[in-house]
Design a protein around this motif. Structure first.
Motif, PDB file in Angstrom:
ATOM      1  N   VAL A   1       0.835  -1.199   0.000  1.00 48.94           N
ATOM      2  CA  VAL A   1       0.000   0.000   0.000  1.00 48.94           C
ATOM      3  C   VAL A   1       0.872   1.252   0.000  1.00 48.94           C
ATOM      4  CG1 VAL A   1      -1.751   1.302   1.271  1.00 48.94           C
ATOM      5  CG2 VAL A   1      -1.875  -1.201   1.182  1.00 48.94           C
ATOM      6  N   THR A   2       1.934   1.217   0.793  1.00 49.58           N
ATOM      7  CA  THR A   2       2.845   2.357   0.861  1.00 49.58           C
ATOM      8  C   THR A   2       3.837   2.284  -0.301  1.00 49.58           C
ATOM      9  OG1 THR A   2       2.687   2.314   3.283  1.00 49.58           O
ATOM     10  CG2 THR A   2       4.495   3.576   2.312  1.00 49.58           C
ATOM     11  N   PRO A   3       3.867   3.280  -1.164  1.00 45.20           N
ATOM     12  CA  PRO A   3       4.810   3.234  -2.297  1.00 45.20           C
ATOM     13  C   PRO A   3       6.257   3.397  -1.838  1.00 45.20           C
ATOM     14  CG  PRO A   3       3.680   5.366  -2.206  1.00 45.20           C
ATOM     15  CD  PRO A   3       3.045   4.499  -1.173  1.00 45.20           C
ATOM     16  N   ASN A   4       7.149   2.630  -2.460  1.00 41.91           N
ATOM     17  CA  ASN A   4       8.577   2.748  -2.185  1.00 41.91           C
ATOM     18  C   ASN A   4       9.325   2.315  -3.437  1.00 41.91           C
ATOM     19  OD1 ASN A   4      11.365   1.861  -1.274  1.00 41.91           O
ATOM     20  ND2 ASN A   4      10.576   2.710   0.650  1.00 41.91           N
ATOM     21  N   ASP A   5      10.144   3.211  -3.994  1.00 41.94           N
ATOM     22  CA  ASP A   5      10.820   2.947  -5.266  1.00 41.94           C
ATOM     23  C   ASP A   5      11.840   1.835  -5.176  1.00 41.94           C
ATOM     24  OD1 ASP A   5       9.350   4.960  -6.420  1.00 41.94           O
ATOM     25  OD2 ASP A   5      10.883   6.502  -6.105  1.00 41.94           O
ATOM     26  N   TRP A   6      12.313   1.516  -3.978  1.00 43.47           N
ATOM     27  CA  TRP A   6      13.412   0.563  -3.860  1.00 43.47           C
ATOM     28  C   TRP A   6      12.965  -0.837  -3.420  1.00 43.47           C
ATOM     29  CZ3 TRP A   6      16.183   3.358  -6.550  1.00 43.47           C
ATOM     30  CH2 TRP A   6      16.359   4.720  -6.308  1.00 43.47           C
ATOM     31  N   ILE A   7      11.658  -1.005  -3.219  1.00 47.20           N
ATOM     32  CA  ILE A   7      11.143  -2.320  -2.826  1.00 47.20           C
ATOM     33  C   ILE A   7      10.343  -2.905  -3.981  1.00 47.20           C
ATOM     34  CG2 ILE A   7       9.577  -3.560  -1.256  1.00 47.20           C
ATOM     35  CD1 ILE A   7      10.388  -1.668   0.924  1.00 47.20           C
ATOM     36  N   GLY A   8      10.800  -4.070  -4.449  1.00 41.25           N
ATOM     37  CA  GLY A   8      10.117  -4.708  -5.566  1.00 41.25           C
ATOM     38  C   GLY A   8       8.961  -5.585  -5.128  1.00 41.25           C
ATOM     39  N   ALA A   9       9.115  -6.246  -3.995  1.00 42.94           N
ATOM     40  CA  ALA A   9       8.063  -7.148  -3.513  1.00 42.94           C
ATOM     41  C   ALA A   9       8.235  -7.368  -2.019  1.00 42.94           C
ATOM     42  CB  ALA A   9       8.114  -8.488  -4.247  1.00 42.94           C
ATOM     43  N   VAL A  10       7.148  -7.782  -1.389  1.00 46.85           N
ATOM     44  CA  VAL A  10       7.176  -8.119   0.037  1.00 46.85           C
ATOM     45  C   VAL A  10       6.267  -9.317   0.245  1.00 46.85           C
ATOM     46  CG1 VAL A  10       5.328  -6.484   0.563  1.00 46.85           C
ATOM     47  CG2 VAL A  10       6.827  -7.271   2.389  1.00 46.85           C
ATOM     48  N   SER A  11       6.659 -10.204   1.141  1.00 51.74           N
ATOM     49  CA  SER A  11       5.856 -11.399   1.412  1.00 51.74           C
ATOM     50  C   SER A  11       6.148 -11.907   2.818  1.00 51.74           C
ATOM     51  CB  SER A  11       6.153 -12.497   0.384  1.00 51.74           C
ATOM     52  OG  SER A  11       5.399 -13.663   0.656  1.00 51.74           O
ATOM     53  N   ASN A  12       5.090 -12.253   3.528  1.00 52.35           N
ATOM     54  CA  ASN A  12       5.296 -12.816   4.870  1.00 52.35           C
ATOM     55  C   ASN A  12       5.856 -14.231   4.759  1.00 52.35           C
ATOM     56  OD1 ASN A  12       2.561 -13.479   3.873  1.00 52.35           O
ATOM     57  ND2 ASN A  12       2.323 -14.570   5.822  1.00 52.35           N
ATOM     58  N   THR A  13       6.761 -14.566   5.651  1.00 52.02           N
ATOM     59  CA  THR A  13       7.416 -15.877   5.621  1.00 52.02           C
ATOM     60  C   THR A  13       6.906 -16.804   6.721  1.00 52.02           C
ATOM     61  OG1 THR A  13       9.217 -14.982   6.973  1.00 52.02           O
ATOM     62  CG2 THR A  13       9.510 -14.971   4.584  1.00 52.02           C
ATOM     63  N   GLY A  14       6.029 -16.305   7.565  1.00 49.13           N
ATOM     64  CA  GLY A  14       5.459 -17.133   8.627  1.00 49.13           C
ATOM     65  C   GLY A  14       3.964 -16.932   8.695  1.00 49.13           C
ATOM     66  N   THR A  15       3.296 -17.809   9.423  1.00 44.63           N
ATOM     67  CA  THR A  15       1.864 -17.661   9.645  1.00 44.63           C
ATOM     68  C   THR A  15       1.634 -16.628  10.741  1.00 44.63           C
ATOM     69  OG1 THR A  15       1.467 -19.968   9.027  1.00 44.63           O
ATOM     70  CG2 THR A  15      -0.257 -18.866  10.294  1.00 44.63           C
ATOM     71  N   THR A  16       0.733 -15.700  10.486  1.00 45.01           N
ATOM     72  CA  THR A  16       0.487 -14.637  11.463  1.00 45.01           C
ATOM     73  C   THR A  16      -0.114 -15.218  12.745  1.00 45.01           C
ATOM     74  OG1 THR A  16      -1.689 -14.202  10.501  1.00 45.01           O
ATOM     75  CG2 THR A  16       0.154 -12.882   9.697  1.00 45.01           C
ATOM     76  N   GLN A  17       0.338 -14.700  13.873  1.00 42.62           N
ATOM     77  CA  GLN A  17      -0.152 -15.163  15.170  1.00 42.62           C
ATOM     78  C   GLN A  17       0.075 -14.080  16.204  1.00 42.62           C
ATOM     79  OE1 GLN A  17       3.184 -17.428  17.570  1.00 42.62           O
ATOM     80  NE2 GLN A  17       2.664 -18.640  15.763  1.00 42.62           N
ATOM     81  N   GLY A  18      -0.452 -14.304  17.389  1.00 45.60           N
ATOM     82  CA  GLY A  18      -0.245 -13.365  18.490  1.00 45.60           C
ATOM     83  C   GLY A  18      -1.356 -12.365  18.678  1.00 45.60           C
ATOM     84  N   GLY A  19      -2.317 -12.321  17.748  1.00 39.15           N
ATOM     85  CA  GLY A  19      -3.434 -11.409  17.928  1.00 39.15           C
ATOM     86  C   GLY A  19      -4.406 -11.952  18.957  1.00 39.15           C
ATOM     87  N   ALA A  20      -4.879 -11.106  19.845  1.00 36.50           N
ATOM     88  CA  ALA A  20      -5.814 -11.545  20.887  1.00 36.50           C
ATOM     89  C   ALA A  20      -6.705 -10.386  21.280  1.00 36.50           C
ATOM     90  CB  ALA A  20      -5.057 -12.067  22.109  1.00 36.50           C
ATOM     91  N   ASP A  21      -7.911 -10.735  21.699  1.00 36.46           N
ATOM     92  CA  ASP A  21      -8.823  -9.729  22.233  1.00 36.46           C
ATOM     93  C   ASP A  21      -8.387  -9.359  23.657  1.00 36.46           C
ATOM     94  OD1 ASP A  21     -10.395  -9.816  19.903  1.00 36.46           O
ATOM     95  OD2 ASP A  21     -11.537 -11.527  20.673  1.00 36.46           O
ATOM     96  N   THR A  22      -9.006  -8.336  24.201  1.00 36.87           N
ATOM     97  CA  THR A  22      -8.717  -7.950  25.580  1.00 36.87           C
ATOM     98  C   THR A  22      -8.892  -9.154  26.499  1.00 36.87           C
ATOM     99  OG1 THR A  22      -9.487  -5.695  25.129  1.00 36.87           O
ATOM    100  CG2 THR A  22      -9.356  -6.370  27.434  1.00 36.87           C
ATOM    101  N   GLU A  23      -7.994  -9.318  27.430  1.00 42.50           N
ATOM    102  CA  GLU A  23      -8.000 -10.480  28.321  1.00 42.50           C
ATOM    103  C   GLU A  23      -9.371 -10.663  28.966  1.00 42.50           C
ATOM    104  OE1 GLU A  23      -4.911 -12.324  31.611  1.00 42.50           O
ATOM    105  OE2 GLU A  23      -5.233 -10.162  31.561  1.00 42.50           O
ATOM    106  N   ASP A  24      -9.898 -11.896  28.897  1.00 43.61           N
ATOM    107  CA  ASP A  24     -11.212 -12.151  29.479  1.00 43.61           C
ATOM    108  C   ASP A  24     -11.100 -12.326  30.992  1.00 43.61           C
ATOM    109  OD1 ASP A  24     -10.643 -14.925  30.138  1.00 43.61           O
ATOM    110  OD2 ASP A  24     -10.905 -15.402  28.025  1.00 43.61           O
ATOM    111  N   ASP A  25     -12.262 -12.364  31.635  1.00 37.35           N
ATOM    112  CA  ASP A  25     -12.295 -12.377  33.102  1.00 37.35           C
ATOM    113  C   ASP A  25     -11.587 -13.596  33.696  1.00 37.35           C
ATOM    114  OD1 ASP A  25     -13.588  -9.969  33.293  1.00 37.35           O
ATOM    115  OD2 ASP A  25     -15.590 -10.817  33.534  1.00 37.35           O
ATOM    116  N   ASP A  26     -11.854 -14.788  33.142  1.00 33.91           N
ATOM    117  CA  ASP A  26     -11.275 -15.996  33.738  1.00 33.91           C
ATOM    118  C   ASP A  26      -9.759 -16.030  33.591  1.00 33.91           C
ATOM    119  OD1 ASP A  26     -13.698 -16.912  34.619  1.00 33.91           O
ATOM    120  OD2 ASP A  26     -14.053 -18.244  32.918  1.00 33.91           O
TER     121      ASP A  26
END
Length: 375
Positions: A166-191
């Motif tokens: 999305v962000t233009p950059n003249d010196w970057i030809g391509a970008v790709s994630n090398t791992g599966t995304t993880q670590g996202g979590a909702d606000t800690e639940d009560d328990d």
């Protein structure tokens, strides 16, 4: 909800509807000389008064229970946590390592934080949160992408699914994630928060107790569902963590855990802290549910319910370290259903250590009709 079922529930005021109604009727009789009968019009008003007074008693007891860890929820649990210096973990964003391919002939340059890349769904956005310097001799480089929106929506994108720049950059030809995304979590639940509050007093020790390290591991991210602590040799501390659904933490999250547990006000002097990946113990089995023929019309409903509950239990266990595989727990799911004669499973019992977690697959739920006279 009672988090510690072995502890009796406190009751500041007794709630006994029949006794209080009898008392109100007696007081009415003493004041008026007339004892209200069932058909008397004033009886309805006295019963309504009794109902409201018992609601008030319930509220008094609930308010008292909200001061206790076993019952507190929401904002009251937040205040209970403050008593031991524990605060609720905020929602966290998913992240992943990624590779950028650089354009031939590029100069030395710095990729500023905020470089934006979209995932394959065209909606989930990831950005860099730090500056990355690249020299003119590099053909590619490593970066970390973090979801812009906290929560679980950024989890689960496979390698190669975050490529739309999305962000233009003249010196970057391509970008790709090398791992599966993880670590996202909702606000800690009560328990989950209540469990950390229970462990929190361990953080006050300077001797590095088990509960203290476990508390700090769980405090590193709301995405962590369980943790274990081992000391194979004096002063050697080996930490282990697993995410919900049996996901093993990736390198960035493990770095956060180590950083959290190695802080000057956390790690006792002399402790050598490391982190190890947990081991998934994979197993599978079938569930057989024997249903009385008289309840044949419920067979499909029973099958669906057993399948749903068994999958939910397997998913819950996958986020627990040292969770032994107990087949009877799966048999109990079907056994408690109305109309079921017997429920069995081919799952084998296994004992796991604190660095292992179960990955259980229920391959089939078979419903068999049996004759009442034959069993």
């Amino acid at each position: 909800m009672q988090r510690f079922p072995d502890i009796p529930a406190p009751e500041l005021v007794e709630v006994d509807s029949e006794a209080s109604l009898a008392r109100i009727r007696q007081q009415y009789y003493e004041k008026t000389g007339h004892y209200p009968d069932v058909n008397d019009p004033e009886t309805f008003e006295l019963e309504q008064l009794n109902y409201e007074s018992n609601l008030l008693r319930d509220d008094i007891n609930r308010s008292a229970q909200q001061n206790l860890l076993a019952y507190a929820d929401g904002a009251m649990l937040d205040n209970v946590g403050l008593l031991v210096g524990a605060t609720r973990l905020p929602a966290s964003s998913a992240s992943t390592p990624a590779t950028v391919t650089l354009v031939t002939g590029h100069p030395d340059f710095v990729l500023a934080a905020g470089y934006n890349v979209l995932a394959s769904d065209g909606q989930t956005s990831f950005v860099t949160t730090a500056d990355y310097a690249f020299s003119a001799s590099q053909t590619e480089g490593e970066i970390t992408l973090v979801a812009t929106d906290p929560g679980t929506a950024g989890n689960g994108f496979l390698p190669g699914e975050i490529t739309q720049t999305v962000t233009p950059n003249d010196w970057i030809g391509a970008v790709s994630n090398t791992g599966t995304t993880q670590g996202g979590a909702d606000t800690e639940d009560d328990d989950s928060f209540a469990e950390r509050i229970f462990l929190a007093p361990g953080q006050f020790s300077v001797a590095g107790p088990y509960d203290a390290y476990k508390y700090w591991v769980l405090s590193a991210s709301a995405a962590i569902s369980d943790a274990s602590v081992e000391s194979p040799e004096p002063n050697d501390i080996v930490l282990c963590a697993v995410l919900e659904g049996g996901i093993i933490p990736d390198a960035p999250l493990k770095a956060v855990i180590l950083e959290t547990c190695s802080a000057r006000d956390v790690r006792p002097l002399g402790d050598r802290v490391s982190i190890a990946d947990p081991t998934a113990i994979e197993t599978s089995g079938e569930i057989r549910v024997e249903v009385y023929k008289a309840n044949a019309s419920l067979a499909n409903q029973i099958e669906d319910a057993v399948r749903q509950e068994a999958d939910a239990l397997a998913y819950k266990w996958s986020g627990k370290l040292g969770r032994d595989i107990v087949p009877q727990a799966f048999e109990a799911i079907g056994q408690k259903k109305s109309g079921v004669y017997r429920c069995t499973t081919t799952l084998a019992e296994q004992t796991l250590n604190n660095q292992q977690f179960p990955l259980i697959t229920i391959t089939a739920v078979d419903v068999v009709l049996v004759d009442e006279e034959e069993v």
